[in-house]
Enzyme design. Sequence first.
Site, PDB file in Angstrom:
ATOM      1  N   SER A 153     -26.250   5.833  19.653  1.00 40.29           N
ATOM      2  CA  SER A 153     -26.244   4.412  19.984  1.00 40.29           C
ATOM      3  C   SER A 153     -24.941   3.766  19.528  1.00 40.29           C
ATOM      4  O   SER A 153     -24.350   4.176  18.524  1.00 40.29           O
ATOM      5  CB  SER A 153     -27.419   3.702  19.306  1.00 40.29           C
ATOM      6  OG  SER A 153     -27.323   2.294  19.464  1.00 40.29           O
ATOM      7  N   TYR A 166     -31.344   1.988  11.759  1.00 41.99           N
ATOM      8  CA  TYR A 166     -31.175   2.551  13.111  1.00 41.99           C
ATOM      9  C   TYR A 166     -29.757   3.083  13.309  1.00 41.99           C
ATOM     10  O   TYR A 166     -29.559   4.188  13.823  1.00 41.99           O
ATOM     11  CB  TYR A 166     -31.495   1.450  14.113  1.00 41.99           C
ATOM     12  CG  TYR A 166     -31.431   1.825  15.570  1.00 41.99           C
ATOM     13  CD1 TYR A 166     -32.480   2.495  16.184  1.00 41.99           C
ATOM     14  CD2 TYR A 166     -30.333   1.457  16.350  1.00 41.99           C
ATOM     15  CE1 TYR A 166     -32.432   2.807  17.527  1.00 41.99           C
ATOM     16  CE2 TYR A 166     -30.276   1.767  17.695  1.00 41.99           C
ATOM     17  CZ  TYR A 166     -31.329   2.436  18.287  1.00 41.99           C
ATOM     18  OH  TYR A 166     -31.279   2.738  19.630  1.00 41.99           O
ATOM     19  N   LYS A 170     -28.639   6.915  14.074  1.00 35.63           N
ATOM     20  CA  LYS A 170     -27.966   7.228  15.342  1.00 35.63           C
ATOM     21  C   LYS A 170     -26.601   7.869  15.125  1.00 35.63           C
ATOM     22  O   LYS A 170     -26.206   8.774  15.862  1.00 35.63           O
ATOM     23  CB  LYS A 170     -27.831   5.960  16.184  1.00 35.63           C
ATOM     24  CG  LYS A 170     -29.150   5.465  16.774  1.00 35.63           C
ATOM     25  CD  LYS A 170     -29.831   6.521  17.616  1.00 35.63           C
ATOM     26  CE  LYS A 170     -30.922   5.956  18.509  1.00 35.63           C
ATOM     27  NZ  LYS A 170     -31.618   7.022  19.273  1.00 35.63           N
TER      28      LYS A 170
END
Length: 297
Positions: A153, A166, A170
Amino acid sequence: MSELGFDGKVAIVTGAGGGLGRQHALLLASRGALVVVNDLGGAVDGTGANVGAAQAVVDEIKAAGGEAVADSNSVATPEGGEAIVKTAVDAFGRVDIVINNAGILRDKTFHNMTPELLDPVIDVHLKGAFNVTKPAWIIMREQGYGRVICTASSAGIFGNFGQTNYGAAKMGLVGFTNVLAVEGAKYNIKANAIAPLAFTRMTEDLLGPIGDKLGPEFVAPLVTYLAHESCEATGRVFSVGGGRVAEVFIGEAKGYFSPDLTPELVAENWATITDREGYAVPASTGEETALFLPFLK
């Protein structure tokens, strides 16, 4: 160019009950792949479970003339990963492609981050890729063929407010992918990562009015190419969304050298250290180390 087909190839797609994973599964199946549609069927934050999400996609694939099986095991444990791969082997006899797509969100600004928000995100995104890919990797090594695609991401590569958990998971997947590419080279196993921009239930509150132009169906073509036997790319990261595909890479500047380096020399030569002209893009730690050798002779 002739159509890229997958006749006889077996693909595992995690988090395939909706969004990006569903589109990956549908496109691969339409090209002849035998697909394991894995989805726990939980909420965006990872809570709950419902096998119906995966089965609904399997039903779509079969209605279109393809072959697929549903799997509702969790990627978050080694046992779940083993079970997902066993589903593929039991149904189709092998594993050729692993698409690590499963994910959850538990966003919070860093000063409010807690273990309850961090651990599940790491477990699903980062450890989940380990848990599913490891048993599949053993099979791929033995058969001398495999394709692994991990879903990274921009939140990890470039940073995004409120997503330390997150983003860390990622970017961890980028490192994971790079090492798989190095270790898989002599076994004809290619590993790549994508950083998608797409309108899904995980991003519907973030994208606003441009969401209509960023359907998950625009991401599946790149994933399908990376999963194909003709794709030679490995250890690479690609941004994709809304019909645009672009490589993302980490480069290293030429830098500054002094055998008598001091903090003051670093400060005085900061412009040279950060000059991006003539950068290199190493494909491994060995290649990056080689950039030092001309200065160390």
